[in-house]
Write an enzyme that holds these catalytic residues in place. Structure first.
Site, mmCIF file in Angstrom:
data_model
loop_
_atom_site.group_PDB
_atom_site.id
_atom_site.type_symbol
_atom_site.label_atom_id
_atom_site.label_comp_id
_atom_site.label_asym_id
_atom_site.label_seq_id
_atom_site.Cartn_x
_atom_site.Cartn_y
_atom_site.Cartn_z
ATOM 1 N N SER A 29 0.868 -1.172 0.000
ATOM 2 C CA SER A 29 0.000 0.000 0.000
ATOM 3 C C SER A 29 0.907 1.224 0.000
ATOM 4 C CB SER A 29 -0.893 -0.012 1.239
ATOM 5 O OG SER A 29 -1.874 0.997 1.122
ATOM 6 N N GLU A 30 0.694 2.132 -0.947
ATOM 7 C CA GLU A 30 1.676 3.190 -1.170
ATOM 8 C C GLU A 30 1.754 4.204 -0.035
ATOM 9 O OE1 GLU A 30 -0.898 2.565 -3.207
ATOM 10 O OE2 GLU A 30 -1.798 4.401 -4.014
#
Lengths: 239, 212, 212, 239
Positions: free
Chosen positions: B46-47
């Site tokens: 997840s960025e």
């Protein structure tokens, strides 16, 4: 220096470092890991004409939205301002400037600001509006665009714990932009859930060394509003 | 009959390979996590700064300090790790993520992707989309094949502002599963939804469609 | 009588200010740590990845995983932190270190510094010296005023390969304490060692010396 | 993937990834935080014509010195090779290439290699031999030189602990270049003092996320040679 970094509240910590027209970095991703009390302190201070560098601009009623609503922000440098109707209104009315950055470019520009790297090349944004007017050059067979550093007069960040020297530890995904922004402010003020005694934090596990932190406050409580509460049902117990 | 959102997510999951590090976009791509084949292991990134995303939490386990890039509450796994935004995008930009599965508005014959804004409508921002398509090893798009008026979204050249150039490798639409041959500027059919034939696909696609 | 190594270190310690973050080079600069005034606090950085260097360890506390940039065993303090080499030099390059105290072979009138190599002799490498002089806020050099033959080491222009251009702010030598005015290309005397007079300094200095 | 990342020893972990002429990054600062067993494995493999990127090149009898002594290294990319007489001899005899980098530039070039940044600007080295032949440009009133990324076919790193996913934790100043190099190898092999079960490491305190680590070995023992043992006497007990 230790104790001298600790301030009693947002108002005293912000005293003497705010001026109209200044540039402020504010940590957080959405409403997670936001410096809630320092944002409230900026609201109370009335400082205006701000350029605010933050991935988002709060959400209706919360976080940086409150500064926007109070007319204190002149320009936002962000990657996503989706959950914010007020932003849309002000922007469309020409009352707000906006510089959109790809999120990773934004993070790297901030990291570069703290690390003394005035410019770097990235593939991100080549061939898009983001690269317009910027030098583009080929490396290793692919085009890359030159991006420049971002620095701020003031960075406000939210961590989980601090020691008196200003060493910070973040918790889970509330870390996000906070450690990067802590390095890129001329002055950096951290707010934390708990100030712990010297020696309580493992030196191998400091996320932000105290050199980056000028002032610290312990927030009295944290709202930590959730934007999209998403849950799953508990599995049924086997009979 | 065109595939449902779940069917599209299930087909997109065929792109997953054992050991892959994967970033899933918001919307249908997020559903792909529900269709990971049981005999493989993938790690979701997840960025906003997390590797190893677990399932959504039980109601009493919700933690506001633990969200995904769509700002939804999630959980961690025993081997998860958290890191800063700069470190997260260093991971993405450095080519360490094997696959991104993302939504799209338009895909061009050469792989250009438009998925972040429509001029004249309110700008929300590109978030991490430009970084992802520029950085990950393989980009798979999941989207409806045509727009609501039936116009193709797979086109000779994008009319919307681009997210990245020559980045799309494959497309899963409600009509089927397709590989984009960027050099040949054509779309190859890998699988069609029941009741969707080559004619239908060609009628709603703006570039050459090959029968696979 | 010219100052001893300890006396030079003691004078260099006058550069320390309360709250400073400081990097000390190998040799005499390392000794500066012994002369920190008791009424101020400074934090020492080591470029191999440590902030908050403690004293040398007792014999039975030596830890091979805990060394300074001179590869000497050291100790940590309750508020120390460890970090990677890239993070360490981001700290240095980003201007966060207030002061570096370093040795030198030559200093030029404009502040150019040469302290890493002598052509024809074996190259050892510059280590972190170039990064330090380019990155820290203030650079103080500690060195013997003249070489063994009595030739000036403070010169109009360096003959040795440079470490950095226009970086030196002050010099502590065995003759005294000096401020380098890079714009005026002159050396101002702040303090002289007992028995060293202006004449002596001028005789062994290659640039203008002002009486301070 | 988990267990599949764990290999029994250096030899098996290095199998299939070595080839003559390859570029290898090797972690460590001096002899601290060196991948001792993987270096020994390279020695045993006989792989040659190596370009080795490492801050130093071991010390007489230890670390990378052993590969140098065995004629396996063609070129070193380092910042300091002072404690190594063999290096001097080979270099002066023209049997070894050397590319000296300022230590911070070396670290940043490696970080850039892992982060997809092909080039960046720094003040370090402007006006020195380091900047010769490189573009120099003014930013913010000061000259900066452009430096390029460094990447490797293989990175060998030493950490303190790993979990089966390859998450790594380092100890004290033995961290140094290791986490940066772990990101910049096409293949990265980590050796650790202890492989701990999944769940043993705090996700907030992972220094190298497992995505960067392809293979892991647990070293049977560590010599951890000290280069300059420096101690102080115990204070006398008050009488």
């Amino acid at each position: 220096m230790a104790k001298r970094k600790i301030f009693s509240d947002a108002e005293t910590a912000l005293a003497g470092v705010c001026f109209d027209g200044m540039t402020i970095m504010s940590g957080g991703f959405g409403l997670s890991g936001n410096p809630e009390h320092l944002i409230a302190g900026l609201l109370a201070s009335g400082v205006k004409d701000l350029t605010v560098i933050s991935n988002n601009c709060g959400a209706d009623g919360f976080g940086l939205w409150t500064l926007l609503n109070n007319g204190q922000i002149r320009k936002m440098v962000s990657s996503y301002i989706g959950e914010n109707k007020l932003f849309a209104e002000l922007y469309l009315a020409g009352k707000l400037e906006l510089e959109l950055n790809p999120q990773g470019t934004l993070a790297e520009r901030i990291r570069a600001g703290g690390a003394g790297i005035p410019a770097f090349y990235t593939k991100t944004g080549v061939g898009t509006v983001v690269a317009e007017g910027k030098p583009v050059e080929e490396f290793d067979g692919a085009l890359h665009v030159r991006e420049s550093w971002l620095r701020a007069d003031l960075s406000i960040v939210k961590a989980w714990k601090a020691d008196p020297e200003g060493n910070l530890v973040y918790r889970k995904t509330a870390r996000n932009f906070n450690p990067n922004m802590a390095t890129a402010g001329k002055v950096t003020i951290a707010e934390v859930e708990e100030i712990v005694p010297a020696g309580s934090l493992d030196p191998d596990h400091i996320h932000t060394p105290g050199i980056y932190v000028n002032r610290i406050i312990q927030g009295p409580s944290y709202e930590k509003r959730i934007e999209f509460r998403t849950v799953r049902p508990r599995e049924e117990e086997p009979a | 009959m065109p595939w449902t959102r779940e069917e599209m997510a299930e087909r997109a999951a065929l792109e997953l390979k054992d050991g892959f590090y994967v970033n899933l976009g918001i919307g249908i791509p997020t559903l792909v996590a529900n269709f990971v084949p049981s005999d493989i292991e993938v790690v979701l990134q997840s960025e906003n700064g997390m590797l190893g995303i677990g399932p959504f939490p039980y109601d009493d386990d919700v933690d506001p300090d633990l969200i995904n890039a769509g700002k939804q509450t999630v959980t961690a796994l025993p081997t998860s790790s958290f890191f800063s935004s700069a470190d997260s995008f260093a991971m993405i930009r450095g080519g360490h993520i094997d696959l991104a599965i993302l939504g799209a508005m338009e895909v061009a014959a050469n792989g250009d992707l438009a998925n972040w804004t429509v001029p004249g409508k309110m700008i929300k921002g590109m978030g991490g989309a430009m970084d992802l398509v520029a950085g990950v090893q393989r980009v798979v798009v999941v989207m409806s094949h045509a727009d609501k008026a039936g116009n193709p979204k797979i086109v000779e050249s994008c009319s919307l502002p681009l997210t990245g150039i020559a980045v799309v490798d494959a497309i899963v639409s409600d009509y089927g599963r397709f590989t984009l041959d960027r050099n040949a500027r054509s779309l190859r059919i890998d699988e069609l939804a029941d009741g969707i034939d080559l004619e239908t696909v060609r009628a709603h696609t703006g570039i050459t469609v090959l029968a696979g």
